[in-house]
Enzyme design. Structure first.
Site, PDB file in Angstrom:
ATOM      1  N   GLY A 214      23.004 -14.488 -28.469  1.00 51.91           N
ATOM      2  CA  GLY A 214      22.068 -13.361 -28.205  1.00 51.91           C
ATOM      3  C   GLY A 214      21.559 -12.313 -29.181  1.00 51.91           C
ATOM      4  O   GLY A 214      21.138 -11.395 -28.893  1.00 51.91           O
ATOM      5  N   ALA A 215      21.932 -13.050 -30.605  1.00 53.66           N
ATOM      6  CA  ALA A 215      21.319 -12.117 -31.662  1.00 53.66           C
ATOM      7  C   ALA A 215      20.172 -12.497 -32.206  1.00 53.66           C
ATOM      8  O   ALA A 215      19.684 -12.121 -33.565  1.00 53.66           O
ATOM      9  CB  ALA A 215      22.634 -12.084 -32.811  1.00 53.66           C
TER      10      ALA A 215
ATOM     11  N   LEU B 120      19.553 -15.414 -33.334  1.00 56.74           N
ATOM     12  CA  LEU B 120      19.878 -16.121 -34.557  1.00 56.74           C
ATOM     13  C   LEU B 120      19.925 -17.800 -33.976  1.00 56.74           C
ATOM     14  O   LEU B 120      20.418 -18.506 -34.820  1.00 56.74           O
ATOM     15  CB  LEU B 120      20.952 -15.634 -35.229  1.00 56.74           C
ATOM     16  CG  LEU B 120      21.086 -14.300 -35.870  1.00 56.74           C
ATOM     17  CD1 LEU B 120      22.416 -14.028 -36.417  1.00 56.74           C
ATOM     18  CD2 LEU B 120      19.855 -14.493 -36.879  1.00 56.74           C
TER      19      LEU B 120
ATOM     20  N   SER C  20      21.467 -19.517 -31.680  1.00 56.97           N
ATOM     21  CA  SER C  20      22.936 -20.096 -31.285  1.00 56.97           C
ATOM     22  C   SER C  20      22.467 -21.347 -30.285  1.00 56.97           C
ATOM     23  O   SER C  20      23.335 -22.282 -30.448  1.00 56.97           O
ATOM     24  CB  SER C  20      23.857 -18.928 -30.619  1.00 56.97           C
ATOM     25  OG  SER C  20      23.226 -18.425 -29.463  1.00 56.97           O
TER      26      SER C  20
ATOM     27  N   GLU D 154      16.762 -27.987 -23.579  1.00 59.21           N
ATOM     28  CA  GLU D 154      16.407 -26.497 -23.384  1.00 59.21           C
ATOM     29  C   GLU D 154      15.538 -26.247 -22.165  1.00 59.21           C
ATOM     30  O   GLU D 154      15.611 -25.446 -21.011  1.00 59.21           O
ATOM     31  CB  GLU D 154      16.198 -25.672 -24.725  1.00 59.21           C
ATOM     32  CG  GLU D 154      16.494 -24.220 -24.036  1.00 59.21           C
ATOM     33  CD  GLU D 154      16.712 -23.340 -25.509  1.00 59.21           C
ATOM     34  OE1 GLU D 154      17.052 -24.145 -26.293  1.00 59.21           O
ATOM     35  OE2 GLU D 154      16.425 -22.202 -25.430  1.00 59.21           O
TER      36      GLU D 154
ATOM     37  N   ASP E  40      13.262 -23.291 -33.213  1.00 55.57           N
ATOM     38  CA  ASP E  40      14.548 -23.336 -33.625  1.00 55.57           C
ATOM     39  C   ASP E  40      15.265 -24.486 -33.815  1.00 55.57           C
ATOM     40  O   ASP E  40      15.888 -24.700 -34.722  1.00 55.57           O
ATOM     41  CB  ASP E  40      15.229 -22.419 -32.623  1.00 55.57           C
ATOM     42  CG  ASP E  40      14.785 -21.309 -31.997  1.00 55.57           C
ATOM     43  OD1 ASP E  40      13.896 -20.609 -32.939  1.00 55.57           O
ATOM     44  OD2 ASP E  40      15.049 -20.660 -31.079  1.00 55.57           O
TER      45      ASP E  40
ATOM     46  N   TYR F 261      10.602 -13.705 -21.758  1.00 53.06           N
ATOM     47  CA  TYR F 261      10.007 -14.689 -22.804  1.00 53.06           C
ATOM     48  C   TYR F 261       9.089 -15.561 -21.891  1.00 53.06           C
ATOM     49  O   TYR F 261       7.899 -15.689 -22.484  1.00 53.06           O
ATOM     50  CB  TYR F 261      11.060 -15.509 -23.183  1.00 53.06           C
ATOM     51  CG  TYR F 261      10.601 -16.690 -24.286  1.00 53.06           C
ATOM     52  CD1 TYR F 261      10.923 -16.384 -25.434  1.00 53.06           C
ATOM     53  CD2 TYR F 261      10.517 -17.732 -23.740  1.00 53.06           C
ATOM     54  CE1 TYR F 261      10.492 -17.126 -26.519  1.00 53.06           C
ATOM     55  CE2 TYR F 261      10.118 -18.698 -24.833  1.00 53.06           C
ATOM     56  CZ  TYR F 261       9.913 -18.440 -26.325  1.00 53.06           C
ATOM     57  OH  TYR F 261       9.456 -19.509 -26.772  1.00 53.06           O
TER      58      TYR F 261
END
Ligand code: GLA
Length: 402
Positions: free
Chosen positions: A140-141, A143, A145, A178, A190, A242
């Site tokens: 959740g940063a 970055l 994950s 995803e 990503d 999103y």
């Protein structure tokens, strides 16, 4: 257990894999009572610039982090998939790989299960696998994950089954997992970063053509630091904001009679959009695409320091036009500027996560202190500062070279 030669740390490679690979066989044996066939690590990413441009068929400029997700895996004689995590309880019960369908697995295990499903849907004969997952990418940063997890699993499955799936296809398989299995309508950035980046470089990716180029990115050589600041605020991508922004962008493109906002060449064309909200959303996308091209050109010209203003312009656009920033990010960006940063911006999907700041190396400690002080003044938990060494893409860290 002795550390296998293949797991020795190398500069610019994900730390999780190397620090953890020596223990990986032990974890796997503890979970499944047998030795694994191998371990694979895939990095999280930082996006230098180009936010919410990927699903608009635009440009992005991410680099791979030195943090990653490790998949320790072994083939099974049956067709069952069984996945455990070292961070999160739960996981898959043993489930038949052939029985996987969207909705059949929930929680974090939907990501690895989704990759098995997407590989099979793409025609690859993936059978039973046991896996242990370990990660040092904060969740959740902003970055990536999730992509790190998907890509570690995708590469593991390809190698384990001797499939030699091209990386460009693994990117699409991980994204499909995803989009269609987990249900998050993410773009392609990503997964591309995790599978295609090179150490010491950012990846300039054209999300329409999938053409990519490695662009030298070495802040230290330019006397600069790129700070990655995890603000601690969290919002999961799956919660609708999103998808809402993506829908607005697609709506704007339809109103303009275009395939995607990538096709807008001049921001003046957006005056044709009657709805001011759609106009603002599109303005962000069109201007951020331009900023990606400008930042890539500065990197290639060895003028990284001049990219600072473009980072800050991107933040302003994300805050005011795209409206996905959050209070801790705005405070971090302002404090960084006040402390002497050349530029700063929020990164990732928005509403929580991390900020990057480009700072003269000599002033790095002062910028950190300025940010900490502003958080302290508001009684917010202190932010975390992470390393931002442009690192290697996904690779095998245990077992025969992939
Ligand atoms: C998330 C998505 C990416 C991208 C970014 C915003 O990280 O997974 O595809 O859209 O948000 O740039």
């Amino acid at each position: 257990m002795s550390q296998p030669a293949a797991s020795r740390p190398a500069a610019g490679q994900p730390a999780a894999g190397h620090a953890a690979a020596g223990h990986a066989a032990g974890w796997f044996r503890g979970a499944f009572g047998a030795a694994p066939d191998g371990a694979w690590v895939a990095p999280g990413r930082v996006n230098l610039i180009g936010e919410h441009t990927d699903y608009n068929e635009g440009f992005v400029l991410p680099f791979a982090l030195s943090r990653g997700t490790l998949a320790v895996a072994g083939r099974r004689a049956d067709d069952l998939l069984e996945v455990r995590s070292r961070q999160v309880s739960g996981g898959t019960a043993a489930i038949g790989a052939g029985a996987l369908a969207p909705g059949s697995v929930t929680g974090w295990a939907a990501y690895p299960a989704g990759v098995v499903w997407a590989m099979r849907a793409a025609g690859y004969p993936v059978g039973g696998v046991s896996m242990v997952i370990d990660s040092d990418v904060p969740r959740g940063a902003g970055l990536s994950s999730s992509a790190a997890l998907e890509c570690a699993v995708a590469l593991a499955l390809s190698d384990l089954h001797g499939l030699e799936v091209p990386r460009s296809e693994l990117v699409l398989i991980a994204q499909r997992a995803e989009n269609d299995f987990v249900g998050v309508p993410c773009g392609i950035m990503d997964q591309s970063a995790s599978l295609l980046c090179q150490p010491g470089h950012a990846l300039l990716l054209d999300c329409r053509t999938s053409e990519s180029a490695a662009v030298p990115f070495d802040p230290a050589a330019a006397g600069l630091d790129l700070l990655v600041i995890d603000t601690g605020a969290r919002r999961e991508l799956a919660d609708g904001d999103y998808a809402g922004r993506r829908g607005e962008c697609e709506h704007a493109a339809r109103e303009l009679g275009l395939r995607s906002l990538r096709d807008v060449t001049d921001v003046a064309e957006l005056a044709r959009l009657a709805d001011p909200v759609l106009r603002r959303r599109a303005t962000h996308v069109v201007t951020d695409n331009q900023r990606v091209i400008e930042v890539a050109a500065l990197l290639r010209a060895g003028r990284l320091g001049e990219a600072g203003a473009l980072l800050t312009a991107s933040h302003t656009s994300l805050r005011d036009d795209f409206e996905i920033s959050w209070p801790e990010a705005d405070v971090t960006v302002a404090a960084a500027a006040g402390g002497g940063a050349l530029g700063a911006r929020m990164i990732g999907g928005g509403f929580g996560g991390s900020v990057i700041a480009l700072v003269p190396a000599a002033g790095s400690a002062g910028v950190r202190a300025a940010i900490r002080a502003e958080f302290g003044r508001r009684d917010w938990p202190p932010p975390r500062f992470l390393d931002a060494m442009p690192s290697a893409s996904a690779h095998r860290v245990l077992g025969p070279p992939g």
